[in-house]
Design a protein around this motif. Structure first.
Motif, mmCIF file in Angstrom:
data_model
loop_
_atom_site.group_PDB
_atom_site.id
_atom_site.type_symbol
_atom_site.label_atom_id
_atom_site.label_comp_id
_atom_site.label_asym_id
_atom_site.label_seq_id
_atom_site.Cartn_x
_atom_site.Cartn_y
_atom_site.Cartn_z
ATOM 1 N N ASP A 186 -4.388 -0.533 -5.477
ATOM 2 C CA ASP A 186 -4.832 0.698 -6.137
ATOM 3 C C ASP A 186 -5.648 1.580 -5.201
ATOM 4 N N HIS A 187 -5.586 1.279 -3.893
ATOM 5 C CA HIS A 187 -6.265 2.089 -2.872
ATOM 6 C C HIS A 187 -5.514 1.874 -1.565
ATOM 7 N N HIS A 188 -5.870 2.654 -0.545
ATOM 8 C CA HIS A 188 -5.158 2.569 0.734
ATOM 9 C C HIS A 188 -5.885 1.641 1.708
ATOM 10 N N ASP A 204 0.874 -1.177 0.000
ATOM 11 C CA ASP A 204 0.000 0.000 0.000
ATOM 12 C C ASP A 204 0.913 1.229 0.000
ATOM 13 N N SER A 248 -1.034 4.457 -9.435
ATOM 14 C CA SER A 248 -0.388 3.506 -8.526
ATOM 15 C C SER A 248 0.006 2.220 -9.242
ATOM 16 N N ASP A 260 -5.603 10.652 -9.845
ATOM 17 C CA ASP A 260 -6.088 9.359 -10.333
ATOM 18 C C ASP A 260 -5.234 8.271 -9.706
ATOM 19 N N PHE A 261 -5.357 8.142 -8.395
ATOM 20 C CA PHE A 261 -4.485 7.244 -7.651
ATOM 21 C C PHE A 261 -4.591 5.812 -8.151
ATOM 22 N N SER A 262 -5.791 5.374 -8.447
ATOM 23 C CA SER A 262 -5.999 3.998 -8.880
ATOM 24 C C SER A 262 -5.162 3.659 -10.101
ATOM 25 N N PRO A 322 0.424 7.470 1.789
ATOM 26 C CA PRO A 322 -0.463 8.550 1.317
ATOM 27 C C PRO A 322 0.246 9.878 1.125
#
Length: 574
Positions: free
Chosen positions: A540-542, A488, A507, A502-504, A491
């Motif tokens: 793709d997320h925290h 992960d 990443s 567009d973190f998804s 942040p």
């Protein structure tokens, strides 16, 4: 079995201190206020950007009024009072008020879900709750008789203190009588475990354990009345309460502010001499400073190698690094999980030694500690005076001493407490110098299908030290052919690199994967072949606290993560 203990001089001093030990934590607080009424106890940030300090006499007035107010609500001996608020001076005053009234504090993380709060309040039998605001009040109201709000309207902490003043005007000895009636074995605190390995259990800690903590740390001689410590850690954690017991015994001052985002700014304002922290703070500072490139980066590398004893290196470079922490820091205290020895040694070279410690909620958090003047990096130091540590035949760390819990609330503790020894569930060894080295959790050890054991915690700590992009990581491989990692991104580091839009998608980019891959290659070069990470997956997320994937103290709930991301883990073995 090999056993380690504190130095003889500390054991002797502890014995002297215990001859006049107070009977309870409440009595310990009142004694501190009587001894140094005009000394500063706490300071807090004010609305105008300054810090407002208060004396022990002022703190004692607030504590007595809260205690009297609680007694007016019908608080009985050892009745539970829940506190759900971030770290702030009012939390401390409320806790001391509960102690002096003869009650017991149930600690509740304010970030806990409604379900977790309901479980803790109902399981503990808490009758009263003191909470931060109206939102938390709504979560606790169905489960308690009285709700006191720190910030808000209605039945507030200010109103409770007002009722306490009225009660004390009519009966000035009210609180002194309630404190005098507390016995050393009475329940002081009910702290629920983080639930990393199952349902949270209520750990019952008696007054005698907290009093011992304070006296033992005083006997170690690592803090003095002139120190100023910065307190931002969650007070709902046993580590926070242990720090308060040490403060009462020694009499130094705490600057208190639970806003993690403001730490860098606050350090420059407070200029503390000591700061307790968790490994992630040191990992992020190390990553940020060592990422400096160009001439500044080369200059820093030279200065680190020269060390803070080199006058030129110290004046040109290292003193500026220390200035980021206020310029007066004597040492840091690190706990909660493992810190990379390389990072600890780096901070020492800068002139900011890190004293790592070890303990469990069941042992009041502070049980073993590296003395700042004699740190052995890669270990958590030697036991507090009065405590003994031994290693069982299967490698499990066992603890014995006055700072242990009395048991679990409403549950048997025979499997954990046996013949006075606390079975920690951790694996470790004792060094030639008599220090304890913790290698991993007994239940978390990975055994690959090739029969090799891997300690995931140690590998995870090294990944985070090497790669600034890595926030949380879970090393996986039990009954598998090889070891993998689920990652992960951090942040703050992601935001700094513009990954928020567009973190998804970003990443999963080749650029991010390439950077992490290079870090893992460096890691693998220093690992045994069976420990090396062969594949990794970037989420793709925290991972989140409110999803039950992390504890409020940011520890991984390993079993939850492994079950929730089973598909991603399996895909690395197909």
């Amino acid at each position: 079995m090999v056993t380690c203990a504190a130095p003889d001089a500390e054991e002797t001093l502890l014995a002297d201190l215990q001859r006049n030990a107070p009977a309870s934590f409440g009595a310990m607080f009142l004694e501190r206020a009587r001894r140094t009424p005009e000394g500063f106890s706490y300071r807090r940030p004010a609305a105008d950007g300054t810090w407002r300090a208060q004396t022990w006499a002022e703190t004692a007035q607030a504590v007595r009024e809260i205690a009297a107010g609680l007694l007016g609500l019908g608080l009985r001996p050892q009745d539970r009072v829940a506190i759900a608020a971030p770290t702030r001076v009012e939390w401390i005053e409320a806790d001391f008020g509960v102690m002096c009234a003869g009650g017991a504090t149930t600690t509740v993380y304010p970030s806990s879900s409604a379900e977790e709060i309901a479980h803790i309040l109902t399981d503990s039998g808490s009758r009263i709750a003191i909470v931060e605001d109206a939102a938390l009040a709504e979560k606790v109201r169905p489960h308690v008789e009285h709700v006191i709000v720190i910030d808000g309207d209605g039945d507030t902490l200010a109103r409770l203190r007002e009722r306490g003043r009225e009660a004390l005007a009519a009966d000035p000895e009210l609180v002194d009588r309630s404190t005098a009636a507390i016995a050393p074995d009475h329940l002081a605190t009910l702290i629920y475990t983080s639930g990393t390995t199952g349902t949270p259990k209520g750990v019952c800690i008696p007054h005698s354990a907290w009093v011992y903590q304070g006296l033992a740390i005083e006997a170690m001689g690592i803090v003095g009345p002139g120190d100023v410590a910065y307190l931002w850690l969650p007070l709902s954690h046993a580590f926070g309460k242990a720090l308060l017991s040490c403060q009462l015994s020694v009499g130094f001052e705490f600057a208190v502010d639970g806003d993690v985002s403001a730490i860098v700014k606050r350090l420059g304002e407070v200029r503390p001499t000591i700061m307790p922290a968790v490994p992630r703070i040191f990992e992020k500072v190390y990553a940020a400073v060592t990422a400096t490139g160009g001439i500044r980066g080369r200059l820093l590398t030279w200065a680190i190698k020269a060390g803070h004893t080199n006058v030129i290196a110290d004046r040109l470079v290292l003193s500026k690094v220390r200035d980021r922490f206020g310029g007066r820091m004597r040492y840091f205290i690190c706990g909660a999980s493992a810190l990379s020895p390389d990072i600890a040694a780096w901070f020492d070279a800068v002139g900011l030694p890190v004293a790592e410690g070890y303990g469990l909620t069941e042992s009041c958090a502070t049980t073993v500690f590296n003395r700042p003047r004699a740190v052995e990096y890669g270990t958590v130091g030697r036991p507090l005076p009065g405590t003994r540590v031994t290693i069982a035949e299967d490698g499990e760390i066992l603890l014995k001493g006055p700072g242990l819990m009395s048991g679990y609330h409403g549950l048997p503790s025979d499997d954990t407490l046996r013949d006075g020894w606390l079975r920690t569930g951790d694996i470790g060894e004792i060094t030639e110098r008599g220090s304890l080295r913790v290698t991993d959790r007994k239940k978390d050890l990975i055994k690959t299908s090739n029969g090799k054991y891997v300690a995931p915690g140690a590998v995870e700590a090294r990944i985070k030290a090497l790669c600034p992009l890595v926030g949380q990581v879970i090393v996986h491989g039990d009954n598998r052919k090889f070891v993998t990692a689920l990652i992960d991104l951090d942040p703050d580091e992601a935001a700094k690199r513009g990954l928020g839009s567009d973190f998804s998608a970003i990443s999963q980019s080749d650029e991010i994967r390439h950077e992490i891959s290079a870090c893992i290659d460096r890691l693998n070069a220093d690992l045994n072949p069976w420990e090396t990470i062969k594949k990794f997956t970037v989420l793709d997320h925290h991972l989140a606290i409110d999803q039950g994937e992390l504890t409020p103290s940011l520890k991984l709930r390993r079993r939850v993560v492994e079950q929730r991301y089973r598909e991603q883990l399996d895909s690395m073995y197909t």
